[in-house]
Design an enzyme around this catalytic site. Sequence first.
Site, PDB file in Angstrom:
ATOM      1  N   PHE A   1      32.718  48.889  47.135  1.00 17.39           N
ATOM      2  CA  PHE A   1      31.582  49.003  45.753  1.00 17.39           C
ATOM      3  C   PHE A   1      30.578  48.162  46.099  1.00 17.39           C
ATOM      4  O   PHE A   1      30.861  46.935  45.994  1.00 17.39           O
ATOM      5  CB  PHE A   1      32.524  48.840  44.512  1.00 17.39           C
ATOM      6  CG  PHE A   1      31.704  49.496  43.272  1.00 17.39           C
ATOM      7  CD1 PHE A   1      31.109  50.847  43.240  1.00 17.39           C
ATOM      8  CD2 PHE A   1      31.267  48.516  42.273  1.00 17.39           C
ATOM      9  CE1 PHE A   1      30.735  51.299  41.811  1.00 17.39           C
ATOM     10  CE2 PHE A   1      30.640  48.919  41.397  1.00 17.39           C
ATOM     11  CZ  PHE A   1      30.045  50.081  41.187  1.00 17.39           C
TER      12      PHE A   1
ATOM     13  N   ASP B   1      40.726  45.346  44.298  1.00 19.55           N
ATOM     14  CA  ASP B   1      39.889  45.892  43.062  1.00 19.55           C
ATOM     15  C   ASP B   1      40.472  47.107  42.533  1.00 19.55           C
ATOM     16  O   ASP B   1      40.526  48.161  43.511  1.00 19.55           O
ATOM     17  CB  ASP B   1      38.421  46.064  43.428  1.00 19.55           C
ATOM     18  CG  ASP B   1      37.463  46.455  42.116  1.00 19.55           C
ATOM     19  OD1 ASP B   1      38.097  46.966  41.144  1.00 19.55           O
ATOM     20  OD2 ASP B   1      36.291  45.922  42.019  1.00 19.55           O
TER      21      ASP B   1
ATOM     22  N   TYR C   1      36.642  50.017  31.440  1.00 17.80           N
ATOM     23  CA  TYR C   1      36.141  51.120  30.655  1.00 17.80           C
ATOM     24  C   TYR C   1      36.236  52.667  31.513  1.00 17.80           C
ATOM     25  O   TYR C   1      35.650  53.577  31.053  1.00 17.80           O
ATOM     26  CB  TYR C   1      34.682  50.802  30.647  1.00 17.80           C
ATOM     27  CG  TYR C   1      33.948  50.425  31.495  1.00 17.80           C
ATOM     28  CD1 TYR C   1      33.370  51.386  32.695  1.00 17.80           C
ATOM     29  CD2 TYR C   1      33.603  49.137  31.748  1.00 17.80           C
ATOM     30  CE1 TYR C   1      32.595  50.931  33.757  1.00 17.80           C
ATOM     31  CE2 TYR C   1      32.650  48.639  32.715  1.00 17.80           C
ATOM     32  CZ  TYR C   1      32.392  49.406  33.686  1.00 17.80           C
ATOM     33  OH  TYR C   1      31.567  49.193  35.050  1.00 17.80           O
ATOM     34  N   LYS C   2      36.823  52.528  32.587  1.00 15.99           N
ATOM     35  CA  LYS C   2      37.202  53.988  33.133  1.00 15.99           C
ATOM     36  C   LYS C   2      38.291  54.430  32.473  1.00 15.99           C
ATOM     37  O   LYS C   2      38.561  54.852  31.715  1.00 15.99           O
ATOM     38  CB  LYS C   2      37.346  53.606  34.803  1.00 15.99           C
ATOM     39  CG  LYS C   2      35.733  53.082  35.365  1.00 15.99           C
ATOM     40  CD  LYS C   2      35.950  52.628  36.610  1.00 15.99           C
ATOM     41  CE  LYS C   2      34.420  52.208  36.976  1.00 15.99           C
ATOM     42  NZ  LYS C   2      34.210  51.342  37.999  1.00 15.99           N
TER      43      LYS C   2
ATOM     44  N   ARG D   1      30.435  64.052  41.828  1.00 13.18           N
ATOM     45  CA  ARG D   1      31.866  63.614  41.621  1.00 13.18           C
ATOM     46  C   ARG D   1      32.395  64.014  40.363  1.00 13.18           C
ATOM     47  O   ARG D   1      31.899  64.140  39.252  1.00 13.18           O
ATOM     48  CB  ARG D   1      31.672  61.943  41.630  1.00 13.18           C
ATOM     49  CG  ARG D   1      32.802  61.275  41.513  1.00 13.18           C
ATOM     50  CD  ARG D   1      32.783  59.852  41.746  1.00 13.18           C
ATOM     51  NE  ARG D   1      32.010  59.165  40.528  1.00 13.18           N
ATOM     52  CZ  ARG D   1      31.931  57.938  40.307  1.00 13.18           C
ATOM     53  NH1 ARG D   1      32.575  57.065  40.964  1.00 13.18           N
ATOM     54  NH2 ARG D   1      31.375  57.550  39.165  1.00 13.18           N
TER      55      ARG D   1
HETATM   56  C1  LIG Z   1      33.428  50.095  38.197  1.00 13.06           C
HETATM   57  C2  LIG Z   1      33.535  49.255  39.112  1.00 13.06           C
HETATM   58  C3  LIG Z   1      33.047  48.014  38.929  1.00 13.06           C
HETATM   59  C4  LIG Z   1      32.310  47.720  37.828  1.00 13.06           C
HETATM   60  O1  LIG Z   1      31.972  46.255  37.663  1.00 13.06           O
HETATM   61  P1  LIG Z   1      31.268  45.745  36.294  1.00 13.06           P
HETATM   62  O2  LIG Z   1      31.226  44.317  36.527  1.00 13.06           O
HETATM   63  O3  LIG Z   1      32.006  46.430  35.186  1.00 13.06           O
HETATM   64  O4  LIG Z   1      29.773  46.250  36.151  1.00 13.06           O
HETATM   65  C5  LIG Z   1      33.358  47.098  39.979  1.00 13.06           C
HETATM   66  N1  LIG Z   1      34.108  47.194  41.115  1.00 13.06           N
HETATM   67  C6  LIG Z   1      34.686  48.747  41.270  1.00 13.06           C
HETATM   68  C7  LIG Z   1      35.230  49.045  42.436  1.00 13.06           C
HETATM   69  C8  LIG Z   1      34.321  49.570  40.228  1.00 13.06           C
HETATM   70  O5  LIG Z   1      34.615  50.961  40.446  1.00 13.06           O
END
Ligand SMILES: *Cc1c(COP(=O)(O)O)cnc(C)c1O
Length: 411
Positions: free
Chosen positions: A126, A196, A221-222, A370
Amino acid sequence: VSLSRAEAEAMDAADPLARFRAAFDLPEGVIYLDGNSLGPPPRATAARLAEVVGREWGRDLITSWNLNGWMDAPLRVGAKIAALIGAGPSEVAVADSTTVNLFKLAAGALSLRPGRQVLLTPADNFPSDLYALEGLAGLIPGVELRIAEPEGLLAAIGEDVAAVVLTQVHYKTSARWDLAQVTAAAHAKGALALWDLSHSVGALAIDVTAARADLAVGCGYKYLNGGPGAPAFVYVAERHQAGIRSPLTGWMGHAEPFAFEGHYRPAADIRGQVSGTPGVLGLAALEAGLDLLAEAGPAATEAKGLALAELFMSLVETRCAGHGLSLLGPRDTARRGLHVAYAHPDGYALVQAAIARGVIGDFRAPDVARYGFSPLFLSYAQVWDAVEILREILATRAFDRDDYRRRATVT
Ligand SMILES: *Cc1c(COP(=O)(O)O)cnc(C)c1O
């Protein structure tokens, strides 16, 4: 053979998680296939926030830090996340954002492996994770960020690697790394595994203990439905807690924050990963989301989520064939997360046309549509209806409009 809508309805009638749909207040006529990007609010959240603002903050004022458990919230809510990922109750804390936590734990991994200066990550990780690692490597002389092609990741783990940093479920393709296998490969070379779990927590039945995972972060938040910008979490295996060092040494990670000592002395437990004052409102919203997942249980959540994704993929294969959609990631649900993504030459317009018809998904550059299958509030019949709407859009080329091609800031 293509499943009929009546057959999808029969799957709903037999669905043990069907009752959770009533716990969410989703708009009528919307099929929300984006809970993997922003989970919707549980009904309980607004009432809980009103209570925290009105009674706790408004009436009890500052005494709430003790009286209403505000001070303990990062660990109390962390313990609820721990139950979802197979961690012990004192191995998870809620703090900061995923990006900040990844930075902290990557630095922490270096502190646990003195003499090793390489952080290894796949090239398709990511972007925010890559950026955080770049920032860290740029800050500490000698530290190297080594980027490997995903196929060559395991072979790239050398004796100089402090930690392998990777995301369990890929945000675009949904391809899933084997938590235990990659962790074992890291350990075989004396390296740590930093995971992660953003696209897997609250979705898959994760067991960090069985996998012997060292460190992990994840997003609130997911699938956890904690609300936009919800606080994220950190997991540090018990065996590493006394030794790990955080680069963000704030008072909340101090052994005795209210001793107001002049020098930093780290807490020897997971609190060492909490840097500043916790965001109580964000924690309260996240806790409301977690209570539903705890009730549903990770095994049932994973089983239904994968069944929804499987139904979507198989209906797309039979009903949308020949319209230019190509599935990303493995076809086998045992090797993926709960979202399904397709490359399509007009991916952005396709997503917009579906949103205009109440089917909310999202777009990821350059050409990916998606769709996420959150098990708590989606039904099999909704999956069937979503594919029918997609089929109609593709067959009539209803996406072929200039206004559907105009890119917004957030895609
Ligand atoms: C959504 C997501 C993030 C989000 O990071 P934020 O610090 O909340 O913006 C980080 N890593 C992955 C793999 C994600 O899917």
